[in-house]
Design an enzyme around this catalytic site. Structure first.
Site, mmCIF file in Angstrom:
data_model
loop_
_atom_site.group_PDB
_atom_site.id
_atom_site.type_symbol
_atom_site.label_atom_id
_atom_site.label_comp_id
_atom_site.label_asym_id
_atom_site.label_seq_id
_atom_site.Cartn_x
_atom_site.Cartn_y
_atom_site.Cartn_z
ATOM 1 N N CYS A 191 -6.029 10.746 0.783
ATOM 2 C CA CYS A 191 -6.428 11.965 0.063
ATOM 3 C C CYS A 191 -7.396 11.664 -1.073
ATOM 4 C CB CYS A 191 -5.199 12.711 -0.448
ATOM 5 S SG CYS A 191 -4.302 13.525 0.901
ATOM 6 N N CYS A 238 -2.382 9.802 -2.405
ATOM 7 C CA CYS A 238 -2.494 8.677 -1.466
ATOM 8 C C CYS A 238 -3.944 8.252 -1.257
ATOM 9 C CB CYS A 238 -1.828 9.009 -0.135
ATOM 10 S SG CYS A 238 -2.851 9.969 0.996
ATOM 11 N N HIS A 296 -1.098 9.008 4.638
ATOM 12 C CA HIS A 296 -0.766 10.267 3.956
ATOM 13 C C HIS A 296 0.667 10.701 4.237
ATOM 14 C CE1 HIS A 296 -0.844 14.255 2.321
ATOM 15 N NE2 HIS A 296 -0.370 14.699 3.467
ATOM 16 N N CYS A 323 -2.130 15.423 -3.459
ATOM 17 C CA CYS A 323 -1.614 14.115 -3.024
ATOM 18 C C CYS A 323 -2.393 12.967 -3.654
ATOM 19 C CB CYS A 323 -1.654 14.024 -1.502
ATOM 20 S SG CYS A 323 -0.981 12.476 -0.889
ATOM 21 N N ASP A 343 18.289 -2.031 12.512
ATOM 22 C CA ASP A 343 19.189 -1.264 13.358
ATOM 23 C C ASP A 343 19.752 -2.225 14.410
ATOM 24 O OD1 ASP A 343 20.625 0.755 14.395
ATOM 25 O OD2 ASP A 343 18.939 1.942 15.100
#
Lengths: 377, 377
Positions: free
Chosen positions: A303, A300, A329, A298, A90
């Site tokens: 999880c 991930c 997560h 999930c 940015d």
């Protein structure tokens, strides 16, 4: 550099492929925010495992700390932070107008005081592009004037005019090898201003276009409107980026409105857990003996390895691992929604996916309250 | 359960193998401290990659938060924190005497106020063993009286007598399946007391023995002396554990004095970086453009991926990844020294290794100052 692979017949959603100097990015894409050269609490290996394709860096923050001398000596931002994949930077415009104390807006930039130590700094099109050239990002953003959503029509027009003028100055600056530059369209919810700004920027032939001036505190309907009135003036064959947005449900809706790229600090900033069934505050007592993962479906690391009860305990006693796993997560959730969106568009099932997502997704309390307030007006 | 594989001819160093209910531990071993159910900033995968064989949990802390009801419901500590490998739990004695406000030392334990919310609690041999049974640790420690190193001879004797009495009470408590229990020998630097305490505990036939009352603020020579006067009374065929120690150089010296097991918060508590050439404060300006890893020869994730300059930046701007990587590097350093120590003992080169280590290792400024102060006395 941008290849359009498929367009959804039921909406403006599209699947594309953006080829950058450091690799390919499949769109629609969620970009993780690494403002200060680190995606909060995550390491590059974790980011890659979560399916992160591209991360963000910030000109304003990196310019202040560690400073360009060090990043230059490191050989650029990719090298400095050890992220060999694509990076978008940015321009610092948003930070100058939101974080810093502005001393004077001049013709070719802004004189402001650092939010950190009050030192006097100057950032304009030339400086912002120079810093991004040295950072060596794959995608640089133009330096724009990002006004608050509460600006008067007069202020909004001034900001748009400045944005257009600065975009032209940015366009003339040299770039890093292979670096793309995206224009940023301002104009609030004024359709005329958005059109004017978009047309002026498109005439300058940037590599992609962003919708700025969203995620600046405006209510959701205003944000959607800003995108809807801007999108028709953004070239279909180039990538479109809605800056600083949003929740997973908003992302799906924005994809349907023709947006390809998103970035948002939500997944790594808040100590809350996104699930499709609504955001849950894992610190709540209700989870103290809940031995399910944050979200059953999930995939991930958090999880697969930890229970809500354990994560709640970690947050309660202030252990860093708790924050880390929330970042893991939440980031995975955003990335996975984009993976599903791409698959649905390619399969021709996006209309269904979008409908199901909206029907099953429970927004946060905050979003619900904001919606109720907007409906009351 | 403990197999002695090799004894060093030049010292009292030995290599052994401790078989626990959750796996084998090669000794000498450095155990990572996970007081509240998390080794600070590290996840189980990272711990395993660093070569961690066994971690510590703490009875006092886990009893207070999250409380036994939750850990019981989770199926024990291994399950709760998702660490399927060996765990040793401290009894909470040290914390009761150092952290809590003691209300009354009674015959069968201590009435104290929680350091957290002031609530009145009671911990004694029966309670500490009961909690450790429910935690399901592989090695439980007896509940002892750990007096400050500044105690009077009278206080020290009282603490030793209480420790011996409580050890007997602990010995009589039921255990978790396959759980070992280690006795803790107190007595400060009083050789008579240490001998008396050791003999009384050995008569109770524990599975291993620890030297307590070290790492309680005493100068290094006193610590070494406490170990030297205690070790001769510890059975050679059982594991020996020096609690709460120490620096890598101290660990090598303690191995030479016959110690097999160590735990220390140093690698994950301090935001400093251990190198063989001395501890360096990575935040120092000297490292701002230093693009070497923390330690050139180190094989840890932090050293393979990041430069001093980047880690310094992360610490300066308060990014969690900085703290994480310091924990990774420091823990790896401690674990690796123990790997080298084991190899050297097995190869018959420990005398050389020990000499070289001492010659090349630069202690921290703090250790150097403490040594100078001790020499001045």
């Amino acid at each position: 550099m941008f290849e359009l692979l498929k367009t959804d017949p039921s909406s403006k959603a599209r699947v594309g492929r953006l080829t950058t100097a450091h690799g390919v990015v499949d769109t629609p894409v969620f970009m993780s925010v690494g403002t200060q050269g680190s995606v909060k609490a995550l390491d590059p290996r974790e980011l890659r495992e979560l399916g992160t394709q591209i991360i963000l860096g910030n000109t304003y923050h990196l310019h202040i700390r560690p400073g360009m001398e060090i990043i230059r000596a490191a050989g650029g931002l990719h090298q400095f932070i050890n992220w060999p994949d694509p990076i978008l930077t940015d321009s610092g415009g948003f930070q100058v107008f939101s974080l810093a104390t502005i001393r004077k807006i001049q013709a070719h930039g802004v004189e402001f005081r650092s939010h950190l130590d009050g030192s006097l700094l100057f950032l304009g099109p030339k400086e912002a592009m120079g810093i991004q050239r040295e950072l060596g990002s794959d995608i640089a953003m133009v330096f724009d004037d990002c006004p608050p959503h509460t600006s008067t029509p007069r202020e909004m027009r001034a900001a748009v005019e400045r944005t257009m003028r600065w975009a032209r100055e940015c366009r003339e600056q040299p770039r890093a090898p292979g670096q793309m530059v995206f224009g940023i369209i301002q104009g609030g919810i004024d359709a005329t201003l958005r059109e004017e700004c978009a047309k002026a920027l498109v005439a300058l032939e940037f590599d992609g276009y962003a919708i700025g001036g969203v995620s600046v505190g405006e209510p959701e309907p205003e944000m959607m409107r800003a995108v809807e009135i801007t999108e028709p003036f953004m070239p279909a064959k180039q990538p479109r980026y809605a800056m600083g947005l949003g929740t997973p449900a908003q992302l799906v809706e924005l994809v349907a409105r023709g947006v390809d790229m998103f970035d948002c600090v939500l997944p790594t900033r808040v100590a809350r857990n996104g699930t499709r069934k609504g955001s849950i505050s894992i610190k709540a007592g209700a989870f103290k003996a809940d031995f399910r993962p944050i979200e059953e479906s999930c995939d991930c690391f958090a999880c697969r390895n930890f229970t809500r009860a354990y994560l709640r305990h970690l947050l309660n006693v202030g252990e860093i691992l708790g924050l880390r796993m929330l970042s893991v997560h939440n980031t995975r959730m955003f990335v996975k929604v984009m993976e599903e969106v791409r698959a649905a568009i390619l399969n021709g099932t996006f209309a269904e996916y979008r409908r199901d997502f909206a029907a099953n997704y429970v927004p946060t309390q905050k979003v619900l309250l904001a919606r109720a307030a907007a409906a009351d007006r």
